[in-house]
Design an enzyme around this catalytic site. Sequence first.
Site, PDB file in Angstrom:
ATOM      1  N   LEU A  30       0.820  -1.343   0.232  1.00 61.11           N
ATOM      2  CA  LEU A  30       0.151   0.216  -0.304  1.00 61.11           C
ATOM      3  C   LEU A  30       0.785   1.218  -0.229  1.00 61.11           C
ATOM      4  CD1 LEU A  30      -2.842  -1.155   2.522  1.00 61.11           C
ATOM      5  CD2 LEU A  30      -2.969  -1.206   0.202  1.00 61.11           C
ATOM      6  N   ASP A  31       0.416   2.078  -0.919  1.00 61.63           N
ATOM      7  CA  ASP A  31       1.271   3.372  -0.798  1.00 61.63           C
ATOM      8  C   ASP A  31       1.311   4.363   0.376  1.00 61.63           C
ATOM      9  OD1 ASP A  31      -0.722   5.060  -1.153  1.00 61.63           O
ATOM     10  OD2 ASP A  31      -0.992   4.624  -3.477  1.00 61.63           O
ATOM     11  N   ILE A  32       2.273   5.081   0.448  1.00 60.52           N
ATOM     12  CA  ILE A  32       2.285   6.184   1.661  1.00 60.52           C
ATOM     13  C   ILE A  32       0.637   6.772   2.271  1.00 60.52           C
ATOM     14  CG2 ILE A  32       3.003   8.038   0.672  1.00 60.52           C
ATOM     15  CD1 ILE A  32       4.774   8.577   3.151  1.00 60.52           C
ATOM     16  N   ASN A  33      -0.121   6.992   1.101  1.00 58.31           N
ATOM     17  CA  ASN A  33      -1.412   7.671   1.416  1.00 58.31           C
ATOM     18  C   ASN A  33      -2.417   6.647   1.407  1.00 58.31           C
ATOM     19  OD1 ASN A  33      -0.174  10.261   1.520  1.00 58.31           O
ATOM     20  ND2 ASN A  33      -0.329  10.228  -0.645  1.00 58.31           N
ATOM     21  N   THR A  34      -2.413   5.525   1.200  1.00 50.82           N
ATOM     22  CA  THR A  34      -3.420   4.607   1.133  1.00 50.82           C
ATOM     23  C   THR A  34      -3.411   3.913   2.698  1.00 50.82           C
ATOM     24  OG1 THR A  34      -3.281   4.015  -1.154  1.00 50.82           O
ATOM     25  CG2 THR A  34      -4.598   2.644   0.117  1.00 50.82           C
TER      26      THR A  34
END
Length: 492
Positions: free
Chosen positions: A131-135
């Site tokens: 999961l990316d940093i904003n998800t």
Amino acid sequence: MSDTPRKLSLNKLSLKRDSAPEAPKLEERLHKVLAQAGLGSRRALEQRIADGLIKVNGAVAQTGMSVRSGDKIELDGRSFVASALTESSRVLVYNKPEGEVTTREDPEGRPTVFESLPALKGSRWIAIGRLDINTTGLLLLTTDGELANAMMHPSYEVEREYVVRVRAPEGEEKVPDSMIERLSRGVLLEDGGAKFDEIERIGGTDSHDWFRVVVKEGRNREVRRLWESQGCQVSRLKRTRYGKVSLPRELLRGQSVELAQEKVDALRAELKLEEGAPSALTLQPVIGQRRAAKSTVHVSRDGRSNAYVNGQTSGADEGRELRRFDNLREDRGGRGGRGKPGGFKGGLTVSGEAAAKQSQQRPFKQRGPAKGDRSLPDGNPAAFRSWYVPDGVSTGPSGHRNAGPGGAGTGQPRPYAKKGPGGARPGAGGQGRGAAGGQGQSQGQGQGQRKHPYGHPGNAPSFPSDHANPGFSPYGAARPANESYKRRPPRH
């Protein structure tokens, strides 16, 4: 009775017990052991073996070779030892918050999800997808590398469900139905075609729409890129389900819970993996192996450079600690020579290494001969002299160094046009000239014009010995020129 001598047999005493026969060493294919350790998929690892990037016991590994427990394996500059896997698979459910990355070591020093996980002995957590940093939302981790690769591989078509908040494109109040139908059919992205296997509108406001979407691939930022291809902006993204595992409602952000063993076995059975222990061998990192040597940080002119963080050199902007010494700052001119013409004028200066470079690059300028007095520039004096006082501004009593109205020129009318006490003041009656040397106005309406312009030292209070006219006294009328100055007798 026989006369033949009998040989005495001596039994040796020993503290050693009879050791059990050694069990045969476990043996597995190299690419399977590497996949079990979570170092990649089997197909990718087979290719790396074929490229000669992996060594076993110091020799380059060959395609299809097997390894036994105790063999030393080298990969990407790190050393591992093949060892038997003694425990069953474990799966952890983690509710990922914003601001964390799904990597073990981040070159930019950002927090990782592995810092919040429970410690393991003899194994390590492997992330199932990223999961990316904003998800935010569901992130599965396991000790079983084979299970992780199976759940991530597109051929198994494991579903990932997300809840997403989308802002409609420009000119649209909400996301149109035609766009939803287009995303369900499929669009072309940079890395090929992609689509939502399921898409459903679940709510919305005047500025945003909420959707539930399902994909069966784990491409990088796939959900965000699908919406961005239609001109929409994703403002919130949360994963709620991965395969048969859903995010528990009671699990807070940043917390984790371990999945029951029955559910772990059900996951392996659904993916048609072997029952029981996932693999016979896994890899353990060699204790005490050295990290890469630290690199020296060099700060360039613009303050950007590679930095050493957590044993690695980052290509990101990591000069925060060094650039703060080279920030531009503004110096304002202070009192004294700084605020006056010809003095130092405040501007932008630099300090630190940048200042040293500027001083070395600045050419030497030789001072020329003196040019004498400079003429005042034309225009408003207030624009180039901070001590200029315009007409009509009172700055102090008459006779003081900062004289008031009339001290610098033609005086203002006195109240009621009356003469002062004791007769006419010097330079104040008629058209005659007084001791001050100025031109007076009739009816005693002003003081005389000073001999020197405003600001000249001659206008300041002084003693007769210091003034050009020895008969001048600031405390009374003018003394006749032929009268000598009489010293006051000393007091007893």
